[in-house]
Design an enzyme around this catalytic site. Sequence first.
Site, mmCIF file in Angstrom:
data_model
loop_
_atom_site.group_PDB
_atom_site.id
_atom_site.type_symbol
_atom_site.label_atom_id
_atom_site.label_comp_id
_atom_site.label_asym_id
_atom_site.label_seq_id
_atom_site.Cartn_x
_atom_site.Cartn_y
_atom_site.Cartn_z
ATOM 1 N N GLU A 46 0.858 -1.182 0.000
ATOM 2 C CA GLU A 46 0.000 0.000 0.000
ATOM 3 C C GLU A 46 0.888 1.223 0.000
ATOM 4 O O GLU A 46 1.781 1.340 0.834
ATOM 5 C CB GLU A 46 -0.854 0.054 1.274
ATOM 6 C CG GLU A 46 -2.144 -0.718 1.200
ATOM 7 C CD GLU A 46 -2.939 -0.588 2.501
ATOM 8 O OE1 GLU A 46 -3.722 -1.493 2.777
ATOM 9 O OE2 GLU A 46 -2.767 0.402 3.238
ATOM 10 N N ASP A 61 -6.139 9.737 10.002
ATOM 11 C CA ASP A 61 -4.798 9.252 10.336
ATOM 12 C C ASP A 61 -4.272 9.836 11.627
ATOM 13 O O ASP A 61 -4.517 10.999 11.953
ATOM 14 C CB ASP A 61 -3.821 9.570 9.194
ATOM 15 C CG ASP A 61 -3.984 8.592 8.045
ATOM 16 O OD1 ASP A 61 -3.881 7.380 8.296
ATOM 17 O OD2 ASP A 61 -4.240 9.039 6.911
ATOM 18 N N TYR A 114 -10.920 -4.356 3.638
ATOM 19 C CA TYR A 114 -9.993 -3.868 4.654
ATOM 20 C C TYR A 114 -10.793 -3.664 5.923
ATOM 21 O O TYR A 114 -11.592 -2.746 6.009
ATOM 22 C CB TYR A 114 -9.371 -2.556 4.171
ATOM 23 C CG TYR A 114 -8.240 -1.989 5.011
ATOM 24 C CD1 TYR A 114 -8.258 -2.015 6.405
ATOM 25 C CD2 TYR A 114 -7.145 -1.384 4.393
ATOM 26 C CE1 TYR A 114 -7.227 -1.470 7.152
ATOM 27 C CE2 TYR A 114 -6.096 -0.829 5.132
ATOM 28 C CZ TYR A 114 -6.155 -0.877 6.514
ATOM 29 O OH TYR A 114 -5.139 -0.331 7.248
#
Lengths: 279, 406
Positions: free
Chosen positions: A50, A61, A176
Amino acid sequence: MTTRIDRRFAALKAEGRAALVTFTMAGDPDYDTALAIAKALPKAGADVIELGMPFTDPMADGPAIQAAGLRALAAGQNMIKTLKLVREFRVSDNDTPIVLMGYYNPIYIYGVEKFLTDAIAAGVDGLIVVDLPPEEDEELCLPALKAGLNFIRLATPTTDDKRLPAVLNNTSGFVYYVSITGITGAAAPDATKVSAAVDRIKRHTKLPVAVGFGVRSAEQARAIAENADGVVVGSAIVDVLRGSLDKSGKAGSGTVKAVTDLVSALAEGVKSARRVPAK
Amino acid sequence: MTVQQPNSFRTGPDERGHFGIYGGRFVAETLMPNILQLEAAYTAAKADPGFQKEMDHHLTHFVGRPSPLYFAERLTTKLGGAKIYFKREDLNHTGAHKVNNVTGQIMLAMRMGKKRIIAETGAGMHGVATATLCAKFGLDCIVYMGAVDVERQQPNVLRMKMLGAEVRAVTSGSHTLKDAMNEALRDWVTNVSDTFYCIGTVAGPHPYPAMVRDFQCIIGKETREQMQAAEGRLPDSLVACIGGGSNAMGLFHPFLDDRSVEIYGVEAAGHGIPSGKHAASVAGGRPGVLHGNRTYLLMDADGQITEAHSISAGLDYPGIGPEHSWLNDMGRVKFLSATDDEAVAAFQLCSQLEGIIPALEPAHALARVFDLAPKLPKDHLMVVNMSGRGDKDLASVEAYLASKKK
């Protein structure tokens, strides 16, 4: 139509083990080092790569990946260079799947059509775009699928059974699973809960399920790899990279090795997992 | 290019939260279930007369509504043109329009059983309003504020702390409002089950832009009635400052379908649009996706968000509410801008002519009134939204004037 991602997960399934999916930021700490790292990852044991597309405002994040994005931007990284990095990686590796991960605005501004064309030409296999839920599928997900790229969706602990089909619809490559409610690199996931969640998702899809957010050590990777089809590690790798930089934030002589050492250890963890027989 | 105008400007957004191409729900999957739950709760509350009744009660007895529509007589005489009225949102409890929206959202949070409230703030007025309502109703309150803003808006930081809120200084990114919003979103992703995110402006993922607008529309509704009572007719023009644009939307929205009413939004031009150091998303930006919605944003050629610059912490944001973006493209609202210099001059003049110290945010609107009003006839009725009071800005203005003398 099978993609590199489909083929890689099928091969690993035959081998009877989970995939190690590594996250590094394109252009962190600079273009050349990031390319050298990407090229070294498969040999170190990364099964799927990734690559982060840096963005100024990565709202999902944690501090490690925020800082990685800002380092890359400060070194002049942009979408053109991220696609170039993939192209240069492909010269010597035509098998390892590459997934670009990031936020929508840099893609939207690059132009969705042009981005898809250029990404495919460069050798990108899939996309993970954090701020595009199924409600916004028309923006990028549907055009990407039509163009032949995998669009990998995030499923989370808050995605209940009622919502899961909507999330899995139009998802391809793999799913995911975000192991925690939180930002990247925050709390450590509880392996038992994660395993139950993976089972829950598998009741709804035949796609491989990879688990990420908060996985830092070989031991954690091993525990998750017992049941999941893939383990994603990002912040821990990015942290090791940061630790290898010199005082001015430049790559040191040990930067690539610092990353590959950790990736090798993580790969050992994943390979040593005792797989739970499929239910 | 001529734009096909709709029959009504007041029907948006569509069921997916779009105003034309703007708006939407660009958020991480973790937040989607919460956002859908919020939308359902708000839809139910809107249909419940009990909710409105309770709102009205708090707006009357706690906030102190209705706020006056005040004839600014000396300013009108000085400018020599349009008759200028101020909608006195600065007289609300907590000192700005922000409390209208917060009252609505906190009541909704309580209906939803959420006991932990988070908010982002720029100038601190939204943070103070949120801290105030949380104190009144006994809720936990955490306010994210850029470290730069914590520095330049100290009085509001002290107010929030006195009210029992925790102020978290944000040191990521550019240390201002956009980064405070990023941190609030990160908090929400982490504490999704017990936390209500009280957004302070008409931006963010659907349903926030529409919900915040609805709560702020009390400004425009009162203005209609008050102008009818004062002058027997509708105003001819409306002027409001725009950062995210909640005070402006609250004033504008009830008038959008009255085509005779000219509407002006004033963005912060900082050191001037050509300098690149400004916060004027419409004048100096283009459509992009940030913080859950598509809207005009300040960014570079690669889609990286650039820093906004304004003396006003409340306007120092690189975006604007999506409905404003649409109203701009439709030509219904005209977007203007005012520089730091112009806003500070208006701040001083308003203080000395009217005995009203405006916040630096509405001082931007006043700056454009100074050139719009003199060109208009004396029977032209102009309403300026005095969205907040300026006590919080005295130190900033003082420092600014001192730096200019050097």
